[in-house]
Design a protein around this motif. Structure first.
Motif, PDB file in Angstrom:
ATOM      1  N   TYR A  27       1.491  39.823  54.464  1.00  0.00           N
ATOM      2  CA  TYR A  27       0.947  40.005  55.937  1.00  0.00           C
ATOM      3  C   TYR A  27       0.063  41.346  56.022  1.00  0.00           C
ATOM      4  CZ  TYR A  27       0.217  41.526  60.687  1.00  0.00           C
ATOM      5  OH  TYR A  27      -0.179  41.966  61.799  1.00  0.00           O
ATOM      6  N   HIS A  31      -3.995  41.408  56.589  1.00  0.00           N
ATOM      7  CA  HIS A  31      -4.469  42.205  57.516  1.00  0.00           C
ATOM      8  C   HIS A  31      -5.514  43.195  57.289  1.00  0.00           C
ATOM      9  CE1 HIS A  31      -4.257  43.630  61.874  1.00  0.00           C
ATOM     10  NE2 HIS A  31      -4.661  44.617  61.193  1.00  0.00           N
ATOM     11  N   HIS A 116      -8.211  40.975  61.831  1.00  0.00           N
ATOM     12  CA  HIS A 116      -7.595  39.932  62.418  1.00  0.00           C
ATOM     13  C   HIS A 116      -7.016  40.274  63.766  1.00  0.00           C
ATOM     14  CE1 HIS A 116      -7.160  36.760  59.446  1.00  0.00           C
ATOM     15  NE2 HIS A 116      -7.120  37.740  58.248  1.00  0.00           N
ATOM     16  N   ASP A 121      -3.711  36.355  60.378  1.00  0.00           N
ATOM     17  CA  ASP A 121      -2.996  36.750  59.145  1.00  0.00           C
ATOM     18  C   ASP A 121      -1.344  36.458  59.289  1.00  0.00           C
ATOM     19  OD1 ASP A 121      -3.071  38.465  61.434  1.00  0.00           O
ATOM     20  OD2 ASP A 121      -3.173  40.226  60.131  1.00  0.00           O
TER      21      ASP A 121
END
Length: 430
Positions: A27, A31, A116, A121
């Protein structure tokens, strides 16, 4: 074959705790490296790599930058799980240690900041995690899993691009389609709704044609700036005076460009107008009213030719199959509890998720997953400050909490898929 049992679901989800650090790293990486619609090459490559490692048959460049993974696991239904992966031209203001500083080139050739800001994401991370767990636990279920990482959800029609590029022919035609979206609601909450959950939308590019000239001699011109200003004000009456109060609708002039210098009256003005409604008939009435107002304003101003009105984007309502939605809601209640499985509001935002179910002619269900600090959200709701205190999707301050958001979103996808797969008999275990 019999349905997958609760015990099987628990076994499939058992490795999630150990997988969370890796999902958090994914993640954070996504991002930090956002990519605009149809440019998500880095994102797609990483997601495809993970699917390959998990044993999926992987199809890349579907709909230009989309990725599809297929895991054929014996007889049974085909379940499509979808996540979108594109970012927005927004400058991040979250203050996070992993905040994006990336920049990119938009469709008009402009250098823009990237973020994002809508949670794609997180969506991609959820689906990657669910795909990994379902692949690792494949001995407990039977059927075909179709994982779709869709590009260009943000107004660019990525779902139809994948469908028209032969998604179902390359991979597999589903029997049901599931998807989800992060929402500014308490982390750990799962929000479902049968029927219409998100609005239809249409985006128009309107060019008002005037006659340019010197700013000192306006009498020799037809000023498109004046026409545009009048159009913007008159469009505000479409909802307030032409739409029933019982029919929610939105008309937004999000972009207006005219002129290049203070002393030059331009030839043209360009407006970009976005409409939203929960009913296709209402959306069409908005379109008709906008056309009438724009044409009347041009005629009244003595424009040299009628305006040009182009439809540059449109998404249908996101409509959840009633029976499939009710069935899945019960499954979520059993897994998450009634206190965490709540009714979703109708959202005036729009999605192209439903294009997959429409194209396949099968039921689809879309739900929301909370992603913000529960105490912050509940306090803001109680004190009537939700809009000001909790950043919404597309805000430069949109920053979901990682936990339990990561866990909840992976679990929802796994539980949804397993609710449709069947359990192999003793002689069918692979």
């Amino acid at each position: 074959m019999t349905p997958v049992t609760t015990e099987t679901t628990d076994r499939v989800l058992a490795p999630l705790e150990d997988a969370l650090p890796g999902l958090e790293a994914l993640y954070v990486d996504l991002h930090r490296h956002p990519e605009l619609a149809f440019t998500e090459t880095r994102t797609a490559a990483e997601l495809a790599r993970r699917l390959t490692e998990d044993g999926f048959e992987v199809h890349t460049e579907v709909g230009r930058t989309g990725v599809a993974g297929v895991l054929r696991n014996g007889e049974g239904p085909t379940v499509l799980l979808r996540a979108d992966i594109d970012a927005l031209p927004v400058e991040e203001q979250t203050g996070l240690s992993y905040a994006s500083t990336a920049r990119g080139i938009d469709e008009n050739g402009n250098d823009v900041p990237l973020m994002h800001a809508c949670g794609h994401d997180m969506h991609a991370t959820w689906l990657s995690g669910a795909a990994h767990l379902l692949a690792a636990g494949r001995e407990g279920w039977s059927g075909t899993l179709l994982v779709v990482f869709q590009p260009a959800e943000e107004g660019a029609g990525g779902a139809l691009a994948m469908v028209h590029d032969g998604l179902f022919e390359r991979a597999s035609r589903p029997d049901v389609v599931f998807g989800q979206h992060i929402a500014p609601a308490p982390a750990g909450w799962v929000l479902t709704r049968p029927g219409v959950i998100m609005a239809a939308t249409e985006t128009l590019r309107i060019t008002l044609h005037g006659r340019g000239g010197h700013g000192s001699r306006p009498e020799t011109t037809v000023d498109p700036a004046v026409m545009a200003a009048s159009v913007v004000l008159k469009l505000q009456t479409v909802v307030s005076r032409e739409t029933a109060a019982t029919d929610p609708a939105v008309v937004t002039v999000g972009s207006l460009h005219v002129g290049t210098a203070a002393n030059v009256i331009a030839d043209d003005a360009v407006l970009e107008v976005n409409t939203r409604a929960f009913d296709d008939g209402v959306l069409q009435r908005l379109h008709t009213a906008i056309e009438r107002i724009v044409n009347a304003e041009a005629a009244g101003a003595g424009a040299p030719k009628p305006p040009t009105i182009e439809v540059v984007g449109a998404y249908p309502v996101t409509h959840n199959d009633e029976a499939a939605s009710e069935e899945l809601t019960e499954v979520f209640r059993e897994h998450f509890g009634t206190e965490a499985t709540l009714p979703a509001p109708q959202v005036t935002g729009s999605e192209d998720f439903s294009e997959f179910g429409r194209a396949a002619g099968v039921p689809s269900v879309f739900w929301l997953v909370g992603g913000f600090d529960p105490q912050q959200v509940i306090t803001a709701m109680t004190e009537g400050r939700l809009e000001s205190d909790v950043p919404s999707n597309h805000s430069p301050r949109f920053a979901p909490v990682l936990h339990p958001t990561l866990r909840t979103g992976v679990e929802t996808l796994v539980v949804a898929a397993l609710s449709r797969f069947t359990h192999p008999g003793i002689g069918e275990l692979r």
